[in-house]
Each structure stands twice: as structure tokens, then as C-alpha cells.
Design a protein around this motif. Sequence first.
Motif, short mmCIF file in Angstrom:
data_model
loop_
_atom_site.label_atom_id
_atom_site.label_comp_id
_atom_site.label_asym_id
_atom_site.label_seq_id
_atom_site.Cartn_x
_atom_site.Cartn_y
_atom_site.Cartn_z
N GLY A 229 56.83 20.17 49.24
CA GLY A 229 56.38 21.23 50.12
C GLY A 229 56.79 22.62 49.68
O GLY A 229 57.06 23.49 50.50
N LEU A 230 56.83 22.85 48.35
CA LEU A 230 57.22 24.16 47.86
C LEU A 230 56.13 25.20 48.13
O LEU A 230 54.94 24.89 48.04
CB LEU A 230 57.49 24.10 46.35
N ALA A 257 47.81 28.49 41.70
CA ALA A 257 46.87 27.39 41.94
C ALA A 257 47.60 26.20 42.54
O ALA A 257 48.78 25.98 42.32
CB ALA A 257 46.20 26.98 40.63
N ALA A 258 46.85 25.45 43.35
CA ALA A 258 47.40 24.22 43.91
C ALA A 258 47.56 23.19 42.79
O ALA A 258 46.86 23.24 41.78
CB ALA A 258 46.49 23.68 45.00
N PRO A 259 48.47 22.25 42.94
CA PRO A 259 48.71 21.25 41.88
C PRO A 259 47.46 20.49 41.49
O PRO A 259 47.20 20.26 40.31
CB PRO A 259 49.77 20.33 42.50
N ASP A 260 46.64 20.08 42.46
CA ASP A 260 45.43 19.31 42.15
C ASP A 260 44.45 20.14 41.33
O ASP A 260 43.78 19.63 40.42
CB ASP A 260 44.76 18.84 43.44
#
Length: 382
Positions: A229-230, A257-260
Motif C-alpha cells: 500500500g505504498l 505509474a501504477a505497478p500493473d
Amino acid sequence: MKSSIATAVLLFTGIANAQQWQTTGNAGITPSNYIGPVDARVLYLKTNGASSNPGQALLNESGSFIVEGANNTNFAKVKGSIVNGVSNVLGAQAGSSLVSGWQNDLNNGGGANVIGGQANVVTNNASKSVALGWKNTIKNHNQFALGVGIDLSEEYSGGFGIDLVATGNRSFVIGAGSGGAKLTNTIPYSIMLGMSGTPTMFVKDQGVGVRTTAPTANFHTVGTVRHEGLPVGSGRALVVDTNGNVMVSNTSLSRMAAPDETIQKLEDRIKTLEATVEELKQLLLNKSTSTTIGSDLPELFQNVPNPTKNETSIRYYVPQSVRTASIEIYSISGQMIRSFPLREKGNGGIRLSNGDLQSGTYVYKMTTDGKVTEAKKMIIKD
């Protein structure tokens, strides 16, 4: 006769001088005017005294006050202590102590201790210590044990939990051992935490260790570290050296950007590189074929990559003898979507991006001099 008269005179004189204690209150109480014996005897206070097991409290001959849970089972050889319960023992050095419970042993204990529970033991004339619980052992001054089966050796040490041992000066241990294996802290000036015979966390000076009792940094962990949850943000990256030390990199890093999304971009780049490699392979193959075999037949190759999300390329070969050539793309229902005239002879190719075609299944054909040479299937994904 004379002796009898003398005895009677002394008796009546004592009665005349005795304090007449009233239940409604007494005046003129002074240190020399008190309730109790003038010699080393016990002063008893009882309720329900006519029964076989009266309620009993006493100020014993040494000067300790005892409230008995089972009458005449507690022993205090010292002045100034307060005891209540059953079968508690205070030795001659255990003065000014408070003891409550059953079977607590201060026979070799020092003074000013506070003991509560059952079967706690104070030895070595240890003083100014606290033991609350069951079967805790105090062996030195200024210790505290709260729990069950705690064994403390050096002064200023403490334990909180079950089956614990602290043997270092100012060493503390918190948690629980595992029956036969006690959680043991032998290191002075430290705090140990755990829930088995093996410590989980260790604190010494300004160092904290996880699964190690010898931290070499402010925070030293052995094993995996997980963050969840960073928040997103930008800044400098963390780097790890060969010794496992984590430091701030000199290189700026943005993590917007989001990890996905990041993973998807990497996958797309890999596919693009794979397509480029395939194109190079086809070029080398076509060059080798045209050089060694001298084939003069038109040829259409499978698009790469297939299926595709972003870009794909279609390779072809048009002989010098062909007058007209083209590649047509049809929907699966047979409707022509795009047509590409091939004006250059030899090896060539066309490139399609995700904006050229919608997602779906297509058939593309190569036509030379009015004849269909070959057809291939192509799949475009979202």
C-alpha cells in the motif's frame, strides 16, 4: 499469708492502672498506652472466634502484620512486613515487604520487596524487587518479573511474559518461551522480544535487530521485507550494497505509474523487440533464399507478432517479373478493410499500429497480376 496479701495488692493495682478499652472510643491514647502484650507474643484479631476456623489476622512477635487465608500457615521472622494468604515465608532480612498469595518464599530474601501470586521465590538477600505471577525467581536487587516462570539473575533486569530468562545487567525480555525452551536474554543493556525460544526482535543502544541479536545498523533484519500500500510519488531510489545495507541512490527516480501499468509497458516492449528480431530473421532468410535458390515466386509471410496489441509487421517478396501487386486486409466476414499497393519489387514489408485496425480477427491476402498468391490470419487484441 503475707505473700497472698502482696499478690492481691499487685493484682488490684494492675487492674486500677490498666486502660479500659471501650468499643465506642477511648481518650488519651499515647505511645505508652496501647493494645497488645508487653513481651514478644502474638496479638490476635479474630472474627467468628467460636468456630473451628475463625477469620484471623495477627501482629506477630517480630512486628509483621499477617492476614491469614489458612490460619497459622504464614511465617514472618522480620519486622514491618505485611503478609496475606497461605503458607508464605519471610526470612529475617525480608523487612518492609508486601507479600500476597500462596507459597511465596522470601526465606532468603532481602527487604522492600513486593510479591504477589503463587510460588514466587526471592533469594540472595535480593531487595527492592517486584514479582507478580507464578513461579518467578528474583535473584538480585531492583528486578521486576510479571508473568509465569521468569528467572532474573543480574540487577536492574526484568521480564514480562511466560518462560523467560534475563541474565545480563539491565537486560529485559518480553514474550513467551516454548515450554522447555525459555526465551533467554544474556546481553546487558538490551531488550529482547519473541514468542519462542528464538528471539524475533532485539533492541540495544540505537540498533534494532529482527531475527538477529547483533544488529550492525540502526535497523538490521535477516530475511524478507515486505511493503504494501505504498503511495505514489517521485524521489530518489533505494539501493542495496553487497553487504545488504540499504542506501539512497544518487539517481532521481519517479514512480508515478501504477505497478500493473509498468509491467504492461515492459511486456509490450519485449513483444516489440521480439517482432524486430523476427523481422531480422525473415530478412536474413529471404536474402539467403533469393541468393542461393534464385526463386522467382511471390511470397507472403505471417505477421509478427501475432496476436498483437500494439504494432505488427507483414513481410512479403515480389519478383521482378510481377507487374502489379497488393496486400488486402479483410474482416472475418469477408469485407475488405484496407488495401496496400506494393510498388517496390523484392523483399519488403508493411507495418500496422493499433490505430490502424480495431481488435478482432482478420485475413490478409497478397495479389500479384490479378491472382491471389497466399492468405494469412491475423489477430488484433485490445
